[in-house]
Design a protein around this motif. Sequence first.
Motif, short mmCIF file in Angstrom:
data_model
loop_
_atom_site.label_atom_id
_atom_site.label_comp_id
_atom_site.label_asym_id
_atom_site.label_seq_id
_atom_site.Cartn_x
_atom_site.Cartn_y
_atom_site.Cartn_z
N LEU A 20 0.72 -1.13 -0.08
CA LEU A 20 0.01 -0.03 -0.10
C LEU A 20 1.00 1.22 0.12
CD1 LEU A 20 -3.12 -1.12 2.32
CD2 LEU A 20 -2.94 -0.85 -0.10
N LYS A 21 2.02 1.14 0.59
CA LYS A 21 2.88 2.43 0.65
C LYS A 21 3.37 2.65 -0.98
CE LYS A 21 6.05 2.11 3.44
NZ LYS A 21 7.35 1.99 4.37
N ASN A 22 3.25 1.51 -2.01
CA ASN A 22 3.76 1.78 -3.27
C ASN A 22 2.57 1.92 -4.28
OD1 ASN A 22 6.85 1.69 -3.18
ND2 ASN A 22 6.10 0.07 -1.85
N PHE A 23 1.40 1.17 -3.85
CA PHE A 23 0.32 1.09 -4.73
C PHE A 23 -0.93 1.42 -3.66
CE2 PHE A 23 3.54 -1.87 -6.73
CZ PHE A 23 3.57 -1.29 -7.85
N PRO A 24 -1.18 2.65 -3.33
CA PRO A 24 -2.22 2.96 -2.41
C PRO A 24 -3.45 2.75 -2.86
CG PRO A 24 -1.01 5.07 -3.30
CD PRO A 24 -0.47 3.62 -3.90
N ASP A 25 -3.80 2.78 -4.27
CA ASP A 25 -5.01 2.60 -4.82
C ASP A 25 -5.69 1.23 -4.93
OD1 ASP A 25 -5.30 5.32 -4.95
OD2 ASP A 25 -4.33 5.33 -6.95
N THR A 26 -4.88 0.06 -4.56
CA THR A 26 -5.13 -1.27 -4.55
C THR A 26 -6.44 -1.53 -3.78
OG1 THR A 26 -2.96 -1.77 -5.08
CG2 THR A 26 -4.40 -3.67 -4.33
N LEU A 59 5.06 0.38 -16.31
CA LEU A 59 6.40 0.91 -16.16
C LEU A 59 6.54 2.03 -17.44
CD1 LEU A 59 8.68 -2.22 -15.68
CD2 LEU A 59 8.66 -0.30 -14.08
N GLU A 60 6.67 3.38 -16.87
CA GLU A 60 6.77 4.58 -17.94
C GLU A 60 8.03 4.97 -18.40
OE1 GLU A 60 4.13 7.56 -16.99
OE2 GLU A 60 2.29 6.21 -16.28
N LYS A 61 8.20 5.33 -19.58
CA LYS A 61 9.86 6.00 -19.78
C LYS A 61 10.04 6.90 -18.60
CE LYS A 61 11.87 8.73 -23.33
NZ LYS A 61 13.33 8.49 -23.12
N GLY A 62 11.22 6.77 -18.18
CA GLY A 62 11.74 7.87 -17.37
C GLY A 62 11.18 7.95 -15.95
N LYS A 63 10.57 6.64 -15.47
CA LYS A 63 10.07 6.59 -14.34
C LYS A 63 10.50 5.18 -13.73
CE LYS A 63 6.66 9.76 -14.61
NZ LYS A 63 5.26 9.99 -14.79
N SER A 64 10.28 5.27 -12.38
CA SER A 64 10.64 4.08 -11.40
C SER A 64 9.38 3.56 -10.95
CB SER A 64 11.87 4.25 -10.55
OG SER A 64 13.10 4.66 -11.30
N VAL A 65 9.42 2.23 -10.29
CA VAL A 65 8.54 1.58 -9.53
C VAL A 65 9.25 0.51 -8.73
CG1 VAL A 65 7.83 -0.18 -11.38
CG2 VAL A 65 6.13 0.53 -9.75
N LEU A 66 8.76 0.82 -7.26
CA LEU A 66 9.27 -0.25 -6.56
C LEU A 66 8.24 -1.27 -6.19
CD1 LEU A 66 11.46 -0.90 -4.42
CD2 LEU A 66 10.06 0.43 -2.55
N ILE A 67 8.70 -2.51 -6.58
CA ILE A 67 7.65 -3.71 -6.50
C ILE A 67 8.10 -4.55 -5.38
CG2 ILE A 67 7.06 -5.66 -7.82
CD1 ILE A 67 7.93 -4.36 -10.17
N PRO A 68 6.92 -4.71 -4.17
CA PRO A 68 7.05 -5.53 -3.22
C PRO A 68 6.72 -6.81 -3.70
CG PRO A 68 5.82 -3.65 -2.60
CD PRO A 68 5.85 -3.44 -4.08
N THR A 69 7.73 -7.87 -3.65
CA THR A 69 7.44 -9.26 -4.06
C THR A 69 6.49 -10.15 -3.23
OG1 THR A 69 9.54 -10.02 -3.34
CG2 THR A 69 9.49 -8.99 -5.35
N SER A 112 13.54 -6.52 10.57
CA SER A 112 12.25 -6.29 11.03
C SER A 112 11.28 -6.22 10.07
CB SER A 112 12.36 -4.91 11.72
OG SER A 112 12.63 -3.86 11.02
N ASN A 113 11.58 -6.12 8.74
CA ASN A 113 10.87 -6.19 7.68
C ASN A 113 10.50 -7.45 7.07
OD1 ASN A 113 12.96 -6.35 6.12
ND2 ASN A 113 12.46 -4.82 4.75
N GLU A 114 10.96 -8.53 7.97
CA GLU A 114 11.02 -10.10 7.59
C GLU A 114 11.95 -10.36 6.38
OE1 GLU A 114 6.96 -11.65 7.27
OE2 GLU A 114 6.12 -9.96 8.71
N GLY A 115 12.62 -9.50 5.77
CA GLY A 115 13.47 -9.62 4.75
C GLY A 115 12.87 -9.53 3.49
N HIS A 116 11.78 -8.83 3.62
CA HIS A 116 10.83 -8.69 2.30
C HIS A 116 11.55 -8.06 1.16
CE1 HIS A 116 6.84 -7.03 0.76
NE2 HIS A 116 7.37 -8.01 -0.34
N ILE A 117 11.90 -8.95 -0.01
CA ILE A 117 12.51 -8.35 -1.16
C ILE A 117 11.59 -7.60 -2.05
CG2 ILE A 117 13.61 -9.39 -3.22
CD1 ILE A 117 14.18 -11.87 -1.93
N MET A 118 12.07 -6.36 -1.77
CA MET A 118 11.48 -5.36 -2.98
C MET A 118 12.59 -5.06 -4.10
SD MET A 118 9.28 -3.24 -0.45
CE MET A 118 10.37 -2.88 1.03
#
Length: 171
Positions: A20-26, A59-69, A112-118
């Motif tokens: 939700l930090k990265n995709f709040p509209d889910t 993914l858009e040209k010139g932009k970044s996205v952080l994906i919580p896996t 503390s974040n459980e080793g969440h690979i992002m």
Amino acid sequence: MERIAAFEKVSFEQFEKDWLKNFPDTADVRAVYESIKMPKRATTGSAGYDFYAPADITLEKGKSVLIPTGIRSKIADGWVLKIYPRSGLGFKHRIQLDNTVGIIDADYYNSSNEGHIMIKLSCDAHDEGHTVQLSAGDGFAQGIFLQFGITFDDDADGVRDGGFGSTTQKN
């Protein structure tokens, strides 16, 4: 082949917080979590374990996205998991990791974040308006386990709690 690691899901609570930090509209984070595919090798000769998009991602040209896996990895001491973009995405769309190569150390599992690979991706395509659509379940990155050594005079005694530069932060 030596078996040195295992993939697991992070807890729903950790995933929900990071997602939700990265995709709040889910609308339905639980459905995204339940659909997470564990990393897998495609063939017996593959070195890389494919990581799959947990949901549709643009993914858009010139932009970044952080994906919580939604994935963490328990790794034996003396080994590291290196994360790379899938080569097809790089060749076709100039998709790359923002940190070039992701390094998942064995002690990250106990953070503390459980080793969440992002995984943070950028699109550096040349043509204007270029977008790349990753569908839920599409492979977008790959992880390779590699053994490493240390120096004879190594005296590291720090304890990790987090990722993205946590080992160089002073408390």
